[in-house]
Scaffold this active site. Structure first.
Site, PDB file in Angstrom:
ATOM      1  N   ASN A  76       0.895  -1.205   0.125  1.00 54.04           N
ATOM      2  CA  ASN A  76      -0.038   0.127   0.100  1.00 54.04           C
ATOM      3  C   ASN A  76       1.028   1.246   0.112  1.00 54.04           C
ATOM      4  O   ASN A  76       2.384   1.092   0.082  1.00 54.04           O
ATOM      5  CB  ASN A  76      -1.114   0.020   1.090  1.00 54.04           C
ATOM      6  CG  ASN A  76      -0.280  -0.038   2.515  1.00 54.04           C
ATOM      7  OD1 ASN A  76       0.635   0.720   2.837  1.00 54.04           O
ATOM      8  ND2 ASN A  76      -0.843  -0.679   3.573  1.00 54.04           N
ATOM      9  N   ARG A  77       0.242   2.559  -0.190  1.00 47.43           N
ATOM     10  CA  ARG A  77       1.044   3.560   0.019  1.00 47.43           C
ATOM     11  C   ARG A  77       2.209   3.619   1.093  1.00 47.43           C
ATOM     12  O   ARG A  77       3.064   3.974   0.863  1.00 47.43           O
ATOM     13  CB  ARG A  77       0.169   4.865  -0.221  1.00 47.43           C
ATOM     14  CG  ARG A  77       0.778   6.428  -0.677  1.00 47.43           C
ATOM     15  CD  ARG A  77       0.007   7.497  -0.126  1.00 47.43           C
ATOM     16  NE  ARG A  77      -1.298   7.516  -0.978  1.00 47.43           N
ATOM     17  CZ  ARG A  77      -1.616   8.038  -1.976  1.00 47.43           C
ATOM     18  NH1 ARG A  77      -0.661   8.628  -2.525  1.00 47.43           N
ATOM     19  NH2 ARG A  77      -2.601   8.035  -2.353  1.00 47.43           N
ATOM     20  N   PHE A  78       1.326   3.781   1.921  1.00 49.37           N
ATOM     21  CA  PHE A  78       2.358   3.960   3.589  1.00 49.37           C
ATOM     22  C   PHE A  78       3.575   2.864   3.230  1.00 49.37           C
ATOM     23  O   PHE A  78       4.618   3.154   3.708  1.00 49.37           O
ATOM     24  CB  PHE A  78       1.571   3.471   4.645  1.00 49.37           C
ATOM     25  CG  PHE A  78       2.136   3.646   5.936  1.00 49.37           C
ATOM     26  CD1 PHE A  78       2.700   4.789   6.462  1.00 49.37           C
ATOM     27  CD2 PHE A  78       2.736   2.372   6.763  1.00 49.37           C
ATOM     28  CE1 PHE A  78       3.457   4.747   7.753  1.00 49.37           C
ATOM     29  CE2 PHE A  78       3.298   2.517   7.717  1.00 49.37           C
ATOM     30  CZ  PHE A  78       3.659   3.788   8.427  1.00 49.37           C
ATOM     31  N   GLU A  79       3.211   1.421   3.026  1.00 42.85           N
ATOM     32  CA  GLU A  79       4.450   0.725   3.048  1.00 42.85           C
ATOM     33  C   GLU A  79       5.389   0.863   2.194  1.00 42.85           C
ATOM     34  O   GLU A  79       6.627   0.558   2.347  1.00 42.85           O
ATOM     35  CB  GLU A  79       3.727  -0.842   2.874  1.00 42.85           C
ATOM     36  CG  GLU A  79       2.862  -1.260   3.943  1.00 42.85           C
ATOM     37  CD  GLU A  79       2.160  -2.461   3.459  1.00 42.85           C
ATOM     38  OE1 GLU A  79       1.539  -3.329   4.341  1.00 42.85           O
ATOM     39  OE2 GLU A  79       1.817  -2.725   2.221  1.00 42.85           O
ATOM     40  N   ASP A 123      -5.597  -8.600   1.735  1.00 43.60           N
ATOM     41  CA  ASP A 123      -5.850 -10.179   1.322  1.00 43.60           C
ATOM     42  C   ASP A 123      -6.579 -10.469   0.108  1.00 43.60           C
ATOM     43  O   ASP A 123      -6.299 -11.373  -0.872  1.00 43.60           O
ATOM     44  CB  ASP A 123      -6.295 -10.935   2.597  1.00 43.60           C
ATOM     45  CG  ASP A 123      -5.316 -10.771   3.686  1.00 43.60           C
ATOM     46  OD1 ASP A 123      -4.078 -10.710   3.584  1.00 43.60           O
ATOM     47  OD2 ASP A 123      -5.598 -10.850   4.873  1.00 43.60           O
TER      48      ASP A 123
END
Length: 463
Positions: free
Chosen positions: A191-194, A260
């Site tokens: 995701n964006r944060f990761e 998931d």
């Protein structure tokens, strides 16, 4: 049926549902009055569960503790027809358990019980032996990394190398800062944060997203890098250009497990030879289903099809229509047809049918059904467009598409008060009439037919 191997961290999700209307006298914290408890499969097991819901065969590989939670966990997996022969028991750890506390449908706290130590050498060897044994049998691999100790750097790279050697699609849901761990994977789904955390980049523009995905592709040799952007959908590269596939979700109740769902649906889509763009659209639709529910929810193929195909609220699959009509006391009228090139005769017929009762349901032959009935050159108008046109008529309350040659299954399930057919059925058996209280024959309107319109168009073109 596609066979998928899922490797990763297994998590038991436990939910306490209730209401909170006061603070504790012992400390300034809310008191939950528990009304319901539930358990779900989480982590890599939720990926496996999503795949089962999408009609795949799943082999799950991971570790549980030698405890009651672990035994219940494996029983739950077996109940979902998930192959558990790759799940090992580690006597040195507990089964990872996440307890979520929900008050008035809002999560107010989470309690985690876990050990994140790396696996010992024997467990790693046994896991790898199982994966090596299964690799030729399966179609694709998913690595579901929750950073709980199963997928260390060495094991992750060994699995990716093994999958590539056998030309298997391998997708990774990553965790942590070091993405070299996932080098040479087919696809990863941060995701964006990761991704910001891993690449030390602020992803707040078209240019920064494109740069980040290029780094994944060039530095880490990820064949199909993408990033999930929450309410902004999914971004990926196509021939070096950034493409954004927008989200479909209308209402968001709980994002638990949405990642998931995305990786499960992407895997199956790509294995069915979809383009990456189409696979992302499918994954977005699946995610839209699950975020509209509470808990680690699942998306069925029928629910995804509804999201993808429904361009009008009157267009429903049979299951949803039956649910909608469950407590109905009004008179139901049912008719069916191909309704290819909708014309005045059709509209007049449907208006008369609606006048016979309160709710008019139109069964619509799918494209495949029309083709079988009328030949390879039909339909002229796609089922999606035909359904939308019918649903746009004020006299039509619901449209349900059917794949069979006849609507017998629809009629049997709906049991309408009145079954309406064209007057050309005079002195003929009306299919499904035994499941309706009454059968009525009605004129379409003299001089109107789809065949006549097609012939007129041909003559005009020839002139």
């Amino acid at each position: 049926m596609k066979k998928i191997l899922v490797v990763g961290d297994l998590i038991a999700d436990y939910y306490l549902w209730g209401k909170s209307e006061r603070l504790s006298p012992e400390a300034p914290v809310p008191v939950l009055e528990v009304k319901k408890e539930s358990k779900n499969l989480g982590g890599a097991a939720n990926v496996a569960n999503n795949l089962i819901s999408l009609k795949a065969k799943v082999f799950l590989c991971g570790v549980v503790g030698d405890d009651l939670e672990g035994k219940h966990f494996i029983s739950a997996l077996k109940a979902r027809n998930i192959d558990t022969s790759g799940i090992l028991t580690d006597k040195t750890r507990c089964t990872t358990l996440k307890t979520r506390i929900i008050a008035q449908n809002q999560q107010i706290a989470r309690v985690d019980k876990e050990i994140k130590d790396p696996l010992n050498a024997d467990l790693r060897k046994n896991l790898l032996d199982f994966i090596t044994e299964k690799i030729q049998e399966i179609d694709g691999v998913i690595l579901s990394d929750y950073n709980k100790g199963v997928l260390d750097f060495e094991l992750t790279q060994t699995i990716i190398t093994l999958a590539n050697k056998h030309h298997k699609l391998i997708l990774c849901d990553p965790k942590g800062k070091d993405y070299s761990k996932y080098s040479h994977a087919s696809l990863i789904t941060p995701n964006r944060f990761e991704l910001e955390h891993a690449l030390h980049l602020k992803l707040d523009s078209h240019a920064s997203l494109s740069k980040a995905l290029q780094i994944l592709k060039e530095t880490y040799q990820i064949a199909m890098p993408l990033v999930t952007l929450s309410e902004q959908g999914i971004a990926f590269l196509e021939q070096g250009e950034l493409v954004n596939c927008p989200t479909i979700a209308k209402e968001v109740y709980d994002v638990t497990g949405a990642g998931d769902t995305v990786i499960a649906s992407l895997t199956l889509s790509l294995l069915e030879s979809m383009s990456l763009k189409d696979a992302c659209e499918f994954a977005n639709a699946a995610a839209a289903v699950v975020v509209g529910k509470m808990g680690s929810a699942l998306a069925s193929l029928e629910e995804i099809a509804l999201i993808l195909n429904q361009t009008h609220p009157k267009i429903l699959p049979l299951e949803k229509l039956l649910e909608t009509l469950e407590h109905n006391q009004q008179k139901i009228v049912f008719t069916n047809g191909c309704f290819d090139l909708l014309h005045k005769g059709h509209a007049s017929y449907l208006q008369k049918a609606k006048a016979l009762g309160d709710i008019l349901i139109v069964g619509l032959n799918s494209d495949a059904s029309v083709k079988r009935l009328k030949g390879d050159k039909r339909p002229i108008v796609s089922e999606k467009d035909r359904a939308f046109l019918l649903a746009s008529l004020s006299c039509v309350d619901y449209v349900v598409v059917f794949e069979e040659d006849t609507p017998i299954q629809l009629i049997q399930a709906l049991k309408p008060d009145i079954l309406v057919k064209g007057a050309d059925y005079l002195n003929k058996e009306v299919i499904g009439s035994e499941f309706a209280k009454e059968t009525r024959l009605m004129e379409f309107g003299e001089g109107y037919s789809t065949s006549a319109i097609i012939e007129k168009i041909k003559r005009t073109c020839n002139d």
